[in-house]
Motif scaffolding. Structure first.
Motif, short mmCIF file in Angstrom:
data_model
loop_
_atom_site.label_atom_id
_atom_site.label_comp_id
_atom_site.label_asym_id
_atom_site.label_seq_id
_atom_site.Cartn_x
_atom_site.Cartn_y
_atom_site.Cartn_z
N VAL A 39 0.84 -1.20 0.00
CA VAL A 39 0.00 0.00 0.00
C VAL A 39 0.87 1.25 0.00
CG1 VAL A 39 -1.71 1.30 1.31
CG2 VAL A 39 -1.86 -1.18 1.19
N LEU A 40 1.96 1.17 0.75
CA LEU A 40 2.81 2.34 0.93
C LEU A 40 3.49 2.76 -0.36
CD1 LEU A 40 4.39 1.35 4.35
CD2 LEU A 40 2.32 2.71 3.92
N VAL A 41 3.66 1.83 -1.29
CA VAL A 41 4.30 2.18 -2.56
C VAL A 41 3.29 2.21 -3.69
CG1 VAL A 41 6.56 1.33 -1.90
CG2 VAL A 41 4.94 -0.24 -2.96
N GLY A 42 2.00 2.17 -3.35
CA GLY A 42 0.97 2.32 -4.36
C GLY A 42 0.77 1.12 -5.26
N LEU A 43 1.18 -0.07 -4.82
CA LEU A 43 1.08 -1.24 -5.67
C LEU A 43 -0.03 -2.19 -5.23
CD1 LEU A 43 4.87 -2.08 -6.11
CD2 LEU A 43 3.39 -0.82 -7.65
N TRP A 44 -0.72 -1.87 -4.15
CA TRP A 44 -1.73 -2.78 -3.61
C TRP A 44 -2.98 -2.77 -4.47
CZ3 TRP A 44 -1.07 -6.44 -0.21
CH2 TRP A 44 -2.19 -7.06 0.35
N THR A 45 -3.57 -3.92 -4.73
CA THR A 45 -4.83 -3.99 -5.45
C THR A 45 -5.95 -4.11 -4.43
OG1 THR A 45 -4.92 -6.39 -5.59
CG2 THR A 45 -3.66 -5.25 -7.29
N LEU A 46 -7.20 -4.06 -4.91
CA LEU A 46 -8.35 -4.16 -4.02
C LEU A 46 -8.64 -5.60 -3.64
CD1 LEU A 46 -10.76 -1.51 -5.55
CD2 LEU A 46 -9.22 -1.29 -3.59
N GLU A 47 -7.95 -6.54 -4.26
CA GLU A 47 -8.15 -7.94 -3.92
C GLU A 47 -7.34 -8.28 -2.67
OE1 GLU A 47 -7.09 -10.28 -7.26
OE2 GLU A 47 -8.71 -9.51 -8.52
N TYR A 48 -7.80 -9.30 -1.96
CA TYR A 48 -7.05 -9.75 -0.80
C TYR A 48 -7.08 -11.27 -0.76
CZ TYR A 48 -11.49 -10.63 1.64
OH TYR A 48 -12.71 -11.11 2.02
N ARG A 49 -6.18 -11.83 0.04
CA ARG A 49 -6.06 -13.28 0.12
C ARG A 49 -6.85 -13.80 1.31
NH1 ARG A 49 -2.52 -17.08 2.51
NH2 ARG A 49 -1.49 -15.39 3.63
N ARG A 50 -7.76 -14.72 0.99
CA ARG A 50 -8.50 -15.40 2.05
C ARG A 50 -8.40 -16.89 1.77
NH1 ARG A 50 -15.00 -15.19 3.44
NH2 ARG A 50 -14.79 -15.67 5.67
N GLU A 51 -7.91 -17.63 2.72
CA GLU A 51 -7.69 -19.06 2.53
C GLU A 51 -8.70 -19.86 3.34
OE1 GLU A 51 -4.14 -22.41 2.94
OE2 GLU A 51 -3.71 -20.29 3.34
N LEU A 52 -9.62 -20.51 2.62
CA LEU A 52 -10.61 -21.38 3.25
C LEU A 52 -10.32 -22.82 2.88
CD1 LEU A 52 -13.86 -19.34 2.42
CD2 LEU A 52 -12.52 -19.28 4.54
N THR A 53 -10.61 -23.72 3.78
CA THR A 53 -10.34 -25.13 3.51
C THR A 53 -11.28 -26.00 4.33
OG1 THR A 53 -8.57 -26.79 3.37
CG2 THR A 53 -8.54 -25.33 5.29
N THR A 54 -11.11 -27.30 4.23
CA THR A 54 -11.91 -28.26 5.00
C THR A 54 -10.98 -29.27 5.65
OG1 THR A 54 -12.12 -29.83 3.17
CG2 THR A 54 -13.78 -28.07 3.29
N PRO A 55 -11.46 -30.01 6.63
CA PRO A 55 -10.61 -31.05 7.22
C PRO A 55 -10.10 -32.04 6.16
CG PRO A 55 -12.50 -30.66 8.61
CD PRO A 55 -12.73 -29.86 7.35
N LEU A 56 -10.96 -32.40 5.21
CA LEU A 56 -10.56 -33.38 4.19
C LEU A 56 -9.46 -32.81 3.30
CD1 LEU A 56 -11.14 -36.19 3.06
CD2 LEU A 56 -12.81 -35.15 1.51
N CYS A 57 -9.56 -31.55 2.93
CA CYS A 57 -8.51 -30.93 2.10
C CYS A 57 -7.18 -30.88 2.85
CB CYS A 57 -8.94 -29.51 1.69
SG CYS A 57 -10.23 -29.45 0.44
N ILE A 58 -7.24 -30.57 4.15
CA ILE A 58 -6.01 -30.53 4.95
C ILE A 58 -5.38 -31.92 5.03
CG2 ILE A 58 -5.08 -30.15 7.25
CD1 ILE A 58 -7.19 -27.96 7.62
N ALA A 59 -6.19 -32.92 5.29
CA ALA A 59 -5.68 -34.29 5.40
C ALA A 59 -5.07 -34.76 4.09
CB ALA A 59 -6.81 -35.23 5.82
N ALA A 60 -5.73 -34.44 2.96
CA ALA A 60 -5.22 -34.86 1.66
C ALA A 60 -3.92 -34.12 1.32
CB ALA A 60 -6.27 -34.60 0.58
N ALA A 61 -3.87 -32.83 1.65
CA ALA A 61 -2.67 -32.04 1.36
C ALA A 61 -1.47 -32.54 2.16
CB ALA A 61 -2.93 -30.57 1.68
N GLN A 62 -1.71 -33.05 3.37
CA GLN A 62 -0.63 -33.54 4.22
C GLN A 62 -0.31 -35.01 3.96
OE1 GLN A 62 1.13 -31.50 6.30
NE2 GLN A 62 -0.09 -29.89 5.34
#
Length: 425
Positions: A66-89
């Motif tokens: 933001v301080l250098v004027g490069l920030w967009t209006l989008e942001y990162r939100r990470e949603l998941t489920t127990p099954l996705c976590i188990a599969a990823a690990q």
């Protein structure tokens, strides 16, 4: 209400998520298993692992962007489920437990399902369990990628096999680049994946969004030295299966342009043996020879003179004589390239003014070669060199195959094939 607006069962600031992150960061498998298999309220609970929406909290410290004027209006939100976590690990027992309790194998609140996560991690046993519980083998992520597109490592070969056994489409285009699984394999030098996809009917010359075939994609990706052999095997496989050696992408670059741009002599040789056109020009008007000359100074360890030799011994046109000083300027630090190219002309007038384009430290480092070059400023080339040029002109683009058949000592054959000696004679 969109997925990104959905209220999670476990927000990022909840005690459960703090414990979950601690277990993930500490690689505490036992604790992680307890949390996702026993502590969650229901098997398809939505868990928020991250949310950097600082705009909702005016008092929050601003991100550096933001301080250098490069920030967009989008942001990162990470949603998941127990099954996705188990599969990823790769926790097969957890995946089995959750599926047994009725977890949805295709739930993807964060944009990727459990099958995507298993493939990304190369967890074959998890992938097979999910498929056995009717996970969609062609489920698209938020980025438009199917699980096959996420089989990106050698460890994921078993996942790819399982997906194809359960009906995954080998021709599915994915993501912004519209890559097929074969493109993904080619970009990452996964020759066994490519063999598998071709066995299941993948089109060897399918085009992605940039107009690339798999062969073009393989030749265009930068490689670590330890990947070169695998890439060469993959390209040889594609060519044996009928890949077009001269397929052009949206910039009119052929696989040979790309191999030369990355200074890959063995790959250039393979393409040339399969009929790649040394005269081809891209949209910028560059030939394969021009591509390697542009890159030579940046990759001296790749021995760019070998690529230049391959091209010239397969009939590549040389550089226009008046442009030779530009080549000398860009390739001065790699005198072997200058030597090979210079020896492809019967006679090239050397000018003393050329010294001005060679940095003094480069001249001193390669003093013997440059002294031999400027010694030819007022001297015709020797008869042996003129004979070499006459033979090469007669053989044309078949120099590489006809010269070794001549009843001559190997040293003379190498001379005819422009093998550098370190000085000009």
């Amino acid at each position: 209400m969109s997925i990104s607006d959905r209220l999670p069962d476990y927000p990022v600031n909840s005690d459960f998520v703090r414990k979950l992150k601690s277990a993930l960061e500490g690689r505490d498998e036992a604790r992680l298993r307890d949390l996702i298999c026993a502590d969650v309220r229901h098997v398809d609970a939505v868990i928020e692992l991250a949310n950097d929406d600082w705009m909702k909290d005016p008092s929050a410290p601003l991100p550096p962007g933001v301080l250098v004027g490069l920030w967009t209006l989008e942001y990162r939100r990470e949603l998941t489920t127990p099954l996705c976590i188990a599969a990823a690990q790769g926790h097969t027992a957890c995946v089995r437990h959750l599926l047994g309790r009725g977890a949805d194998p295709d739930a993807s609140p964060g944009g990727r399902g459990a099958l995507h996560e298993a493939c990304l991690g190369g967890h074959t046993a998890c992938a097979r369990l999910l498929l056995q519980h009717r996970a969609d083998p062609d489920l698209l992520s938020a980025e438009g990628l199917a699980p096959l597109h996420l089989c990106r490592t050698a460890a994921s070969l078993g996942c790819a096999q399982a997906l194809l056994e359960h009906g995954a489409s080998v021709q599915l285009e994915g993501g912004a680049g519209r890559d097929t699984p074969l493109h993904v394999a080619a970009q990452r030098c996964l020759d066994e994946h490519a063999r598998l996809y071709l066995h299941h009917g993948a089109s060897v010359d399918a085009r992605n969004g940039r107009g690339e075939t798999a062969l073009s994609a393989a030749c265009g990706a930068a490689r670590r030295p330890d990947e070169h052999a695998r890439c060469l095997r993959l390209c040889a496989l594609l060519l044996r299966r009928g890949a077009a050696a001269d397929a052009r992408d949206e910039d009119e670059r052929s696989p040979l342009h790309k191999a030369c741009g990355h200074v890959r002599p063995s790959l250039a040789r393979l393409l040339l043996r399969h009929g790649a056109d040394t005269h081809a020009l891209d949209y910028g008007g560059a030939s394969p020879l021009a591509r390697v000359l542009q890159t030579a100074a940046c990759a001296p360890e790749a021995e760019p003179q070998l690529t230049v030799q391959e091209l010239l011994n397969h009939g590549s046109p040389t550089v226009w004589p008046d442009a030779f000083p530009k080549v000398l300027k860009s390739c001065a630090a790699v005198p072997a390239v200058i030597e090979v190219l210079f020896n492809s002309y019967p006679q090239l007038r050397v000018s003393e003014s050329w010294k001005e384009v060679i940095p003094e430290e480069v001249f001193q480092m390669h003093r013997a070669f440059y002294r031999s070059l400027f010694a030819l400023a007022h001297t015709p080339r020797c008869l042996q060199h003129l004979c070499r040029c006459a033979i090469r002109k007669s053989f044309g683009r078949k120099c590489f195959s006809l010269v070794p058949l001549l009843p001559l000592p190997e040293t003379l054959q190498n001379y005819l094939l422009l093998e550098p000696e370190g000085v000009l004679r």
